[in-house]
Design a protein around this motif. Sequence first.
Motif, PDB file in Angstrom:
ATOM      1  N   LYS A   1      -4.957  17.933 -33.087  1.00 45.60           N
ATOM      2  CA  LYS A   1      -3.656  18.602 -33.136  1.00 45.60           C
ATOM      3  C   LYS A   1      -2.648  17.787 -32.355  1.00 45.60           C
ATOM      4  CE  LYS A   1      -5.218  23.364 -33.388  1.00 45.60           C
ATOM      5  NZ  LYS A   1      -5.185  24.674 -32.726  1.00 45.60           N
ATOM      6  N   LEU A   2      -1.487  17.677 -32.911  1.00 46.81           N
ATOM      7  CA  LEU A   2      -0.368  17.034 -32.234  1.00 46.81           C
ATOM      8  C   LEU A   2       0.788  18.016 -32.267  1.00 46.81           C
ATOM      9  CD1 LEU A   2       0.991  14.550 -30.956  1.00 46.81           C
ATOM     10  CD2 LEU A   2       1.606  13.839 -33.266  1.00 46.81           C
ATOM     11  N   PRO A   3       1.036  18.693 -31.144  1.00 45.29           N
ATOM     12  CA  PRO A   3       2.138  19.662 -31.156  1.00 45.29           C
ATOM     13  C   PRO A   3       3.478  18.957 -31.355  1.00 45.29           C
ATOM     14  CG  PRO A   3       0.827  19.834 -29.134  1.00 45.29           C
ATOM     15  CD  PRO A   3       0.355  18.631 -29.886  1.00 45.29           C
ATOM     16  N   LEU A   4       4.259  19.449 -32.277  1.00 49.26           N
ATOM     17  CA  LEU A   4       5.586  18.896 -32.511  1.00 49.26           C
ATOM     18  C   LEU A   4       6.539  19.545 -31.523  1.00 49.26           C
ATOM     19  CD1 LEU A   4       5.634  18.962 -36.400  1.00 49.26           C
ATOM     20  CD2 LEU A   4       5.042  17.071 -34.898  1.00 49.26           C
ATOM     21  N   ARG A   5       7.476  18.784 -31.052  1.00 50.64           N
ATOM     22  CA  ARG A   5       8.400  19.272 -30.035  1.00 50.64           C
ATOM     23  C   ARG A   5       9.743  18.614 -30.224  1.00 50.64           C
ATOM     24  NH1 ARG A   5       9.488  14.974 -27.399  1.00 50.64           N
ATOM     25  NH2 ARG A   5       7.990  13.370 -26.964  1.00 50.64           N
ATOM     26  N   PRO A   6      10.755  19.193 -29.602  1.00 54.70           N
ATOM     27  CA  PRO A   6      12.051  18.513 -29.626  1.00 54.70           C
ATOM     28  C   PRO A   6      11.962  17.198 -28.862  1.00 54.70           C
ATOM     29  CG  PRO A   6      12.286  20.810 -28.969  1.00 54.70           C
ATOM     30  CD  PRO A   6      10.819  20.501 -28.979  1.00 54.70           C
ATOM     31  N   PHE A   7      12.829  16.262 -29.207  1.00 56.47           N
ATOM     32  CA  PHE A   7      12.921  15.000 -28.489  1.00 56.47           C
ATOM     33  C   PHE A   7      13.423  15.222 -27.066  1.00 56.47           C
ATOM     34  CE2 PHE A   7      13.934  12.379 -32.539  1.00 56.47           C
ATOM     35  CZ  PHE A   7      12.615  12.009 -32.680  1.00 56.47           C
ATOM     36  N   THR A   8      13.191  14.235 -26.231  1.00 50.74           N
ATOM     37  CA  THR A   8      13.930  14.166 -24.977  1.00 50.74           C
ATOM     38  C   THR A   8      15.329  13.672 -25.337  1.00 50.74           C
ATOM     39  OG1 THR A   8      13.358  11.855 -24.567  1.00 50.74           O
ATOM     40  CG2 THR A   8      11.835  13.541 -23.686  1.00 50.74           C
ATOM     41  N   ARG A   9      16.250  13.796 -24.425  1.00 51.89           N
ATOM     42  CA  ARG A   9      17.616  13.320 -24.700  1.00 51.89           C
ATOM     43  C   ARG A   9      17.592  11.812 -25.007  1.00 51.89           C
ATOM     44  NH1 ARG A   9      22.501  15.233 -25.191  1.00 51.89           N
ATOM     45  NH2 ARG A   9      24.223  13.821 -24.826  1.00 51.89           N
ATOM     46  N   GLU A  10      16.791  11.050 -24.283  1.00 52.94           N
ATOM     47  CA  GLU A  10      16.723   9.601 -24.504  1.00 52.94           C
ATOM     48  C   GLU A  10      16.195   9.280 -25.901  1.00 52.94           C
ATOM     49  OE1 GLU A  10      15.273  11.136 -21.714  1.00 52.94           O
ATOM     50  OE2 GLU A  10      17.076  10.733 -20.530  1.00 52.94           O
ATOM     51  N   GLU A  11      15.172  10.006 -26.345  1.00 50.34           N
ATOM     52  CA  GLU A  11      14.634   9.799 -27.691  1.00 50.34           C
ATOM     53  C   GLU A  11      15.677  10.151 -28.749  1.00 50.34           C
ATOM     54  OE1 GLU A  11       9.880  10.751 -27.006  1.00 50.34           O
ATOM     55  OE2 GLU A  11      11.297  12.422 -27.167  1.00 50.34           O
ATOM     56  N   ALA A  12      16.414  11.220 -28.515  1.00 49.74           N
ATOM     57  CA  ALA A  12      17.455  11.632 -29.469  1.00 49.74           C
ATOM     58  C   ALA A  12      18.547  10.569 -29.561  1.00 49.74           C
ATOM     59  CB  ALA A  12      18.047  12.979 -29.053  1.00 49.74           C
ATOM     60  N   VAL A  13      18.985  10.067 -28.420  1.00 50.59           N
ATOM     61  CA  VAL A  13      20.018   9.023 -28.421  1.00 50.59           C
ATOM     62  C   VAL A  13      19.515   7.796 -29.173  1.00 50.59           C
ATOM     63  CG1 VAL A  13      21.298   7.410 -26.945  1.00 50.59           C
ATOM     64  CG2 VAL A  13      21.201   9.845 -26.351  1.00 50.59           C
ATOM     65  N   ASP A  14      18.275   7.419 -28.939  1.00 48.42           N
ATOM     66  CA  ASP A  14      17.701   6.264 -29.633  1.00 48.42           C
ATOM     67  C   ASP A  14      17.703   6.476 -31.147  1.00 48.42           C
ATOM     68  OD1 ASP A  14      16.318   3.654 -29.544  1.00 48.42           O
ATOM     69  OD2 ASP A  14      14.608   4.812 -30.320  1.00 48.42           O
ATOM     70  N   LEU A  15      17.344   7.672 -31.587  1.00 50.24           N
ATOM     71  CA  LEU A  15      17.357   7.970 -33.026  1.00 50.24           C
ATOM     72  C   LEU A  15      18.763   7.843 -33.593  1.00 50.24           C
ATOM     73  CD1 LEU A  15      15.898   9.074 -35.604  1.00 50.24           C
ATOM     74  CD2 LEU A  15      16.691  11.320 -34.863  1.00 50.24           C
ATOM     75  N   VAL A  16      19.748   8.384 -32.898  1.00 49.01           N
ATOM     76  CA  VAL A  16      21.128   8.350 -33.380  1.00 49.01           C
ATOM     77  C   VAL A  16      21.640   6.917 -33.438  1.00 49.01           C
ATOM     78  CG1 VAL A  16      23.505   9.017 -32.831  1.00 49.01           C
ATOM     79  CG2 VAL A  16      21.660  10.685 -32.560  1.00 49.01           C
ATOM     80  N   VAL A  17      21.356   6.136 -32.413  1.00 52.88           N
ATOM     81  CA  VAL A  17      21.984   4.825 -32.252  1.00 52.88           C
ATOM     82  C   VAL A  17      21.299   3.710 -33.036  1.00 52.88           C
ATOM     83  CG1 VAL A  17      22.468   3.033 -30.529  1.00 52.88           C
ATOM     84  CG2 VAL A  17      22.947   5.433 -30.007  1.00 52.88           C
ATOM     85  N   ARG A  18      19.984   3.624 -32.961  1.00 51.98           N
ATOM     86  CA  ARG A  18      19.275   2.441 -33.458  1.00 51.98           C
ATOM     87  C   ARG A  18      19.388   2.222 -34.966  1.00 51.98           C
ATOM     88  NH1 ARG A  18      13.247   0.845 -31.873  1.00 51.98           N
ATOM     89  NH2 ARG A  18      14.059   1.651 -29.922  1.00 51.98           N
ATOM     90  N   ALA A  19      19.012   3.186 -35.761  1.00 49.36           N
ATOM     91  CA  ALA A  19      18.993   2.987 -37.222  1.00 49.36           C
ATOM     92  C   ALA A  19      20.393   2.778 -37.783  1.00 49.36           C
ATOM     93  CB  ALA A  19      18.319   4.167 -37.905  1.00 49.36           C
ATOM     94  N   SER A  20      21.354   3.517 -37.269  1.00 42.24           N
ATOM     95  CA  SER A  20      22.716   3.388 -37.796  1.00 42.24           C
ATOM     96  C   SER A  20      23.306   2.023 -37.466  1.00 42.24           C
ATOM     97  CB  SER A  20      23.608   4.509 -37.269  1.00 42.24           C
ATOM     98  OG  SER A  20      23.763   4.429 -35.863  1.00 42.24           O
ATOM     99  N   ALA A  21      23.022   1.503 -36.281  1.00 38.01           N
ATOM    100  CA  ALA A  21      23.512   0.173 -35.914  1.00 38.01           C
ATOM    101  C   ALA A  21      22.897  -0.877 -36.826  1.00 38.01           C
ATOM    102  CB  ALA A  21      23.191  -0.131 -34.457  1.00 38.01           C
ATOM    103  N   PHE A  22      21.612  -0.715 -37.126  1.00 33.36           N
ATOM    104  CA  PHE A  22      20.922  -1.649 -38.013  1.00 33.36           C
ATOM    105  C   PHE A  22      21.552  -1.646 -39.406  1.00 33.36           C
ATOM    106  CE2 PHE A  22      17.527  -2.606 -41.082  1.00 33.36           C
ATOM    107  CZ  PHE A  22      17.150  -3.868 -40.628  1.00 33.36           C
ATOM    108  N   GLU A  23      22.013  -0.487 -39.855  1.00 32.96           N
ATOM    109  CA  GLU A  23      22.626  -0.357 -41.185  1.00 32.96           C
ATOM    110  C   GLU A  23      24.103  -0.706 -41.195  1.00 32.96           C
ATOM    111  OE1 GLU A  23      21.151   0.136 -44.127  1.00 32.96           O
ATOM    112  OE2 GLU A  23      19.255   0.061 -43.037  1.00 32.96           O
ATOM    113  N   GLY A  24      24.676  -1.028 -40.037  1.00 35.20           N
ATOM    114  CA  GLY A  24      26.068  -1.451 -39.981  1.00 35.20           C
ATOM    115  C   GLY A  24      27.097  -0.332 -39.940  1.00 35.20           C
TER     116      GLY A  24
END
Length: 191
Positions: free
Chosen positions: A30-53
């Motif tokens: 079992k792997l309990p799903l949970r909300p991200f930490t704030r740092e993980e959330a920021v990384d999700l918002v920033v990284r992929a979008s920057a890569f896509e321009g």
Amino acid sequence: AYVTSSSEDLQQMCYDKDIADSPFFNIFGKLPLRPFTREEAVDLVVRASAFEGVPLEPHTAEIIELAGLFPLYLQIACSTVFEFLVDNEGAGPNWDDIRKTYMDEVDQHYRFVWDRMDEAGRGNLARVAVGKPVNKEHAFVNEELERRGYLVQSDKGLQLFSSSFRDFVLREAGDSGKKRGLLGSFFGRKG
């Protein structure tokens, strides 16, 4: 590999008790799903979008305020903002339009969560949404709501995980209050 995601225990999902009691389930982890930490959330918002321009970094605070820290809701919010920026090249985000599009997408997910909560859980969420204290007899319910990420402690006290979920709860609690008197007292209505 077999992956399933559910708020229910895997063995409870079996259609046959013999299968549910079999040693077959010993091979699953079992792997309990949970909300991200704030740092993980920021990384999700920033990284992929920057890569896509189409960098979303300047809009990180607004995206997290809209979606909270749940990965699914963050993905939907990022996609909504990303598409708006691509479709309206050169224009800044119109947060009213973005919020409407986002809510159209997440309403079914919020409804799924809301419909599976008991009355005490919905009542606590509604009270927190309108800034009222939780009834003492239902204070224990907050522990579960916080553990699951629907309520969060902030410098402003106990709050719902996002502004959009708060708006959803206010709408649903108000509609319930009109229909059944269930939560009408939060809004000054009699049932």
